[in-house]
Design a protein around this motif. Sequence first.
Motif, PDB file in Angstrom:
ATOM      1  N   VAL A 168       5.320 -13.382   0.125  1.00 39.68           N
ATOM      2  CA  VAL A 168       5.946 -12.068   0.016  1.00 39.68           C
ATOM      3  C   VAL A 168       4.996 -11.184  -0.776  1.00 39.68           C
ATOM      4  O   VAL A 168       4.626 -11.532  -1.901  1.00 39.68           O
ATOM      5  N   THR A 169       4.575 -10.077  -0.195  1.00 36.60           N
ATOM      6  CA  THR A 169       3.641  -9.198  -0.900  1.00 36.60           C
ATOM      7  C   THR A 169       3.698  -7.800  -0.332  1.00 36.60           C
ATOM      8  O   THR A 169       4.122  -7.588   0.814  1.00 36.60           O
ATOM      9  N   HIS A 170       3.289  -6.847  -1.147  1.00 36.07           N
ATOM     10  CA  HIS A 170       3.112  -5.478  -0.661  1.00 36.07           C
ATOM     11  C   HIS A 170       1.631  -5.153  -0.477  1.00 36.07           C
ATOM     12  O   HIS A 170       1.280  -4.007  -0.220  1.00 36.07           O
ATOM     13  N   GLU A 171       0.788  -6.192  -0.629  1.00 31.91           N
ATOM     14  CA  GLU A 171      -0.662  -5.979  -0.499  1.00 31.91           C
ATOM     15  C   GLU A 171      -1.044  -6.060   0.977  1.00 31.91           C
ATOM     16  O   GLU A 171      -1.295  -7.127   1.527  1.00 31.91           O
ATOM     17  N   MET A 172      -1.090  -4.906   1.624  1.00 31.84           N
ATOM     18  CA  MET A 172      -1.300  -4.878   3.075  1.00 31.84           C
ATOM     19  C   MET A 172      -2.711  -5.332   3.453  1.00 31.84           C
ATOM     20  O   MET A 172      -2.903  -5.900   4.533  1.00 31.84           O
ATOM     21  N   THR A 173      -3.676  -5.103   2.564  1.00 32.80           N
ATOM     22  CA  THR A 173      -5.037  -5.552   2.871  1.00 32.80           C
ATOM     23  C   THR A 173      -5.084  -7.072   2.921  1.00 32.80           C
ATOM     24  O   THR A 173      -5.723  -7.668   3.801  1.00 32.80           O
ATOM     25  N   PHE A 174      -4.368  -7.698   1.976  1.00 40.89           N
ATOM     26  CA  PHE A 174      -4.274  -9.163   2.001  1.00 40.89           C
ATOM     27  C   PHE A 174      -3.605  -9.629   3.293  1.00 40.89           C
ATOM     28  O   PHE A 174      -4.071 -10.567   3.945  1.00 40.89           O
ATOM     29  N   ALA A 175      -2.507  -8.959   3.661  1.00 41.48           N
ATOM     30  CA  ALA A 175      -1.795  -9.347   4.887  1.00 41.48           C
ATOM     31  C   ALA A 175      -2.723  -9.269   6.098  1.00 41.48           C
ATOM     32  O   ALA A 175      -2.753 -10.182   6.930  1.00 41.48           O
ATOM     33  N   ARG A 176      -3.487  -8.205   6.180  1.00 38.59           N
ATOM     34  CA  ARG A 176      -4.406  -8.058   7.317  1.00 38.59           C
ATOM     35  C   ARG A 176      -5.466  -9.145   7.332  1.00 38.59           C
ATOM     36  O   ARG A 176      -5.853  -9.644   8.381  1.00 38.59           O
ATOM     37  N   ARG A 177      -5.982  -9.489   6.135  1.00 43.39           N
ATOM     38  CA  ARG A 177      -7.092 -10.442   6.065  1.00 43.39           C
ATOM     39  C   ARG A 177      -6.627 -11.885   6.190  1.00 43.39           C
ATOM     40  O   ARG A 177      -7.318 -12.713   6.786  1.00 43.39           O
ATOM     41  N   ALA A 178      -5.470 -12.213   5.580  1.00 48.59           N
ATOM     42  CA  ALA A 178      -5.103 -13.630   5.436  1.00 48.59           C
ATOM     43  C   ALA A 178      -4.020 -14.095   6.395  1.00 48.59           C
ATOM     44  O   ALA A 178      -3.971 -15.275   6.732  1.00 48.59           O
ATOM     45  N   ALA A 179      -3.148 -13.180   6.823  1.00 48.50           N
ATOM     46  CA  ALA A 179      -1.963 -13.640   7.563  1.00 48.50           C
ATOM     47  C   ALA A 179      -2.306 -14.024   8.993  1.00 48.50           C
ATOM     48  O   ALA A 179      -3.082 -13.341   9.663  1.00 48.50           O
TER      49      ALA A 179
ATOM     50  N   GLU B 102       5.797 -12.190  -4.385  1.00 49.37           N
ATOM     51  CA  GLU B 102       5.148 -11.034  -5.024  1.00 49.37           C
ATOM     52  C   GLU B 102       4.272 -11.453  -6.208  1.00 49.37           C
ATOM     53  O   GLU B 102       4.462 -10.998  -7.334  1.00 49.37           O
ATOM     54  N   PRO B 103       3.289 -12.303  -5.942  1.00 48.35           N
ATOM     55  CA  PRO B 103       2.506 -12.890  -7.037  1.00 48.35           C
ATOM     56  C   PRO B 103       1.648 -11.890  -7.806  1.00 48.35           C
ATOM     57  O   PRO B 103       1.206 -12.211  -8.909  1.00 48.35           O
ATOM     58  N   THR B 104       1.413 -10.711  -7.242  1.00 47.57           N
ATOM     59  CA  THR B 104       0.569  -9.747  -7.959  1.00 47.57           C
ATOM     60  C   THR B 104       1.347  -8.523  -8.436  1.00 47.57           C
ATOM     61  O   THR B 104       0.763  -7.611  -9.024  1.00 47.57           O
ATOM     62  N   SER B 105       2.668  -8.504  -8.218  1.00 47.26           N
ATOM     63  CA  SER B 105       3.426  -7.280  -8.528  1.00 47.26           C
ATOM     64  C   SER B 105       3.534  -6.993 -10.021  1.00 47.26           C
ATOM     65  O   SER B 105       3.742  -5.854 -10.413  1.00 47.26           O
TER      66      SER B 105
END
Length: 244
Positions: free
Chosen positions: A196-207, A166-169
Amino acid sequence: MSEPLVRLRGVEKHFGDLHVLRGIDLDVMRGEVVVLLGPSGSGKSTLCRTINALEGIDAGEIRIDGTPLPTTGAELARLRADVAMVFQSFNLFAHKTVLENVTLGPVRVRGLAPDDAADRALALLDRVGVRSQADKHPSQLSGGQQQRVAIARALAMDPKVILFDEPTSALDPEMVQEVLEVMLGLAQDGMTMLVVTHEMTFARRAAHRVVFMDEGRVVEEGSPADFFAHPATERARAFLSGRP
Ligand code: ADP
Ligand code: MG
């Protein structure tokens, strides 16, 4: 098939009566970006902490690049250089300068000469956009800048994989993007990452792959496109729609 860089099999973890990890199987391949999602308390942080041996496990096996986790002090330091971790709360050394925060590990653990470590650190600080802050102390920086220093510090160890918990939480909203952009750059450069993140836009773009945990188990995994469009389980559907 190449060997996964991170490989967990049957990992179990208890805190007293609390059964926090229940038979976790997880692979992260070289160059892969895996985003770990799940409700609060599902065991995501504990899972990250077991991978660099900040927490021991009760059963199962964890291998990094084919080698079981070490248990002795000197080997643990090397493991934590290979398996870097970036925390929600930055965890920079408050009484050291930004530059010193980035050079300390490479000099102590990797045995780099101080001048070489400083040259490399400045290049990494430049890469994450905070080179001009090198002589300041962490408290003089914004949260977003501090987290970018923490990422530079992780990179300075030349790790095989970076774990982000959660680096941006903990960041003010206006600073989230600058940190995500740095992480996206690392992903595009081929860094192996478990995030681990709740940033769904990041997940869509990077994962490359999304892993969804609930109550200590991996419940579901798949490509971001599949997972977000067609979550297979009710738990994941509830999580994505914000239901408790
Ligand atoms: P997440 O990161 O998904 O929110 P955690 O891994 O932090 O979940 O926690 C999983 C569960 O383990 C929670 O119930 C939490 O309270 C508990 N827990 C975490 N760390 C400890 C600890 N050091 N001692 C006791 N319980 C813990
Ligand atoms: Mg957590």
